[in-house]
Design an enzyme around this catalytic site. Structure first.
Site, mmCIF file in Angstrom:
data_model
loop_
_atom_site.group_PDB
_atom_site.id
_atom_site.type_symbol
_atom_site.label_atom_id
_atom_site.label_comp_id
_atom_site.label_asym_id
_atom_site.label_seq_id
_atom_site.Cartn_x
_atom_site.Cartn_y
_atom_site.Cartn_z
ATOM 1 C CG ASP A 19 -0.227 -0.065 2.689
ATOM 2 O OD1 ASP A 19 1.131 -0.230 2.541
ATOM 3 O OD2 ASP A 19 -1.050 -0.266 3.697
ATOM 4 C CG ASP A 24 0.174 3.183 4.506
ATOM 5 O OD1 ASP A 24 -0.728 2.878 3.685
ATOM 6 O OD2 ASP A 24 0.736 2.459 5.529
ATOM 7 C CE LYS A 62 0.886 0.934 12.855
ATOM 8 N NZ LYS A 62 1.316 -0.217 12.037
#
Ligand code: GDD
Ligand code: MG
Length: 361
Positions: A112, A219, A163
């Protein structure tokens, strides 16, 4: 050379589009997302691509032949029976990756991500540092959605934090890697995330290097970023290959229109619009920041801004749609409605206006 593209995952964040097909074959700039990567890999000399497939395998497998013929490349499907994350698929495909691979190198891509893939420069950089892995880095405003990377001035990665909750750096993992085949042996044959396990260990051992990615990157795995990514790739076409963009009195800025689409000369289109095959835009319609997927239609005098119109969806006349709206496949919006910032599930008919943002219909 070989490459593996991670085309599994559920694509939850790109719903309702991913109710109809896997994220990697949703058309981005009028071609299946993964084909942007396939083309760039072939251009740098990759001859064998392994697609690591999990969710919705049938839809992908049906397209493989077409991609092989179009891009003159061998494509192998490596299919998981359970989702193996971003690492497990490499181990599952070990045999394909090491066979007939005298250089002992392979690219890995998240399916992606979109940019001007600098594969040639990566190869040179990787061969110079002589360690096991190279990952591309880009800068973003909100790093908490990504894998954050801290590296020294030579590019040697010191820390990799997926993250993070707190700000560490704005340099993030762009989801594009070049590995020695020895990396595969670091990964168990089970669900495994490169970002949580392999990368932090390789960083500690000094085996992972980073290269800054020049130019744009996105993304496009969620609607907002899909629309922004469309703007970025159209701008890249403008500087590299402007002849693919549409021109005309009713075209404003960067617009990509499939030749089979029927656009009324009185409709005003752009900037930042892509219109796929067999689409129809009727008289007096106004489109900006819009992605129209195959066989969708916008009726006369409608205003559509910041919207993705799913395959076969039909927007009526005098409709106003805005505020990051995503229409799934085969949605009907009746005449004279106002739709603001909604996600509409496939096959729905919308007969009344929606003023409040963020609703799922
Ligand atoms: N085959 C397979 N199996 N592929 C998978 C699986 C799986 O179980 N799970 C996810 N993928 C694929 C997705 O289709 C996508 O192409 C890629 O792996 C990464 O998954 P995402 O779900 O898109 O991850 P992300 O966007 O949250 O984070 C990743 O990408 C960021 C860059 O966009 C990480 O690699 C981050 O570190 C990185 O910054
Ligand atoms: Mg992603």
């Amino acid at each position: 050379m070989k490459a593996l593209i991670l085309v599994g995952g559920f694509g939850t964040r790109l719903r309702p589009l991913t109710f109809s097909c896997p994220k990697s074959i949703v058309e981005f700039a009028n071609q299946p997302l993964v084909t942007h990567q396939i083309k760039a890999l072939v251009d740098v000399g990759v001859t064998d691509i392994i697609l690591a497939i999990g969710f919705q395998p049938k839809a992908m497998i049906e397209r493989i032949k077409q991609f092989e013929e179009e891009y003159k490349v061998r494509i192998i499907c490596s299919q998981e029976v359970e989702p193996l994350g971003t690492g497990g698929p490499l181990r599952l495909a070990k045999e394909h990756l090491v066979k007939d691979n005298p250089e002992g190198l392979f690219f890995v891509l998240n399916s992606d991500v979109i940019c001007d893939f600098p594969f040639k420069e990566m190869l040179t950089f990787h061969k110079n540092h002589q360690k096991e892995g190279t990952i591309l880095l880009t800068k973003v405003q909100d790093p908490t959605k990504y894998g954050v990377v801290v590296s020294d001035s030579n590019g040697r990665i010191e820390r990799f934090i997926e993250k993070p909750k707190q700000f560490i750096s704005d340099k993030i993992n762009a989801g594009i890697y070049l590995f020695n085949t020895s990396v595969i042996d670091r990964i168990p044959l089970e669900p495994h995330m490169l970002e949580l396990n392999t990368f932090p260990t390789m960083a500690k051992e000094g085996q992972l290097y980073s290269m800054d990615l020049p130019g744009f990157w996105m993304d496009v795995g969620q609607p907002k970023d899909f629309v922004i990514g469309t703007t970025l790739i159209l701008e890249s076409f403008r500087s590299k290959n402007p002849s693919v963009l549409s021109t005309g009195q009713n075209i404003i800025g960067n617009v990509l229109i499939d030749p089979t689409a029927k656009i009324s000369p009185s409709a005003v289109i752009g900037p930042n619009v892509t219109i796929g095959p067999d689409c129809v835009v009727e008289e007096g319609a106004r489109l900006k920041n819009v992605v129209m997927l195959k066989n969708s239609a916008v009726g006369a005098h409608s205003w559509v801004d910041n919207t993705i119109v799913g395959w076969d969806s039909k927007i009526g006349k005098w409709v106003r749609i805005e505020g990051l709206t995503v229409l799934g496949e085969d949605v009907k919006i009746k005449d004279e409605l106002f739709i603001n910032g909604c996600s509409v599930l496939p096959h729905k008919v919308i007969s009344s206006s929606i003023n409040e943002k963020g609703q799922i219909l």
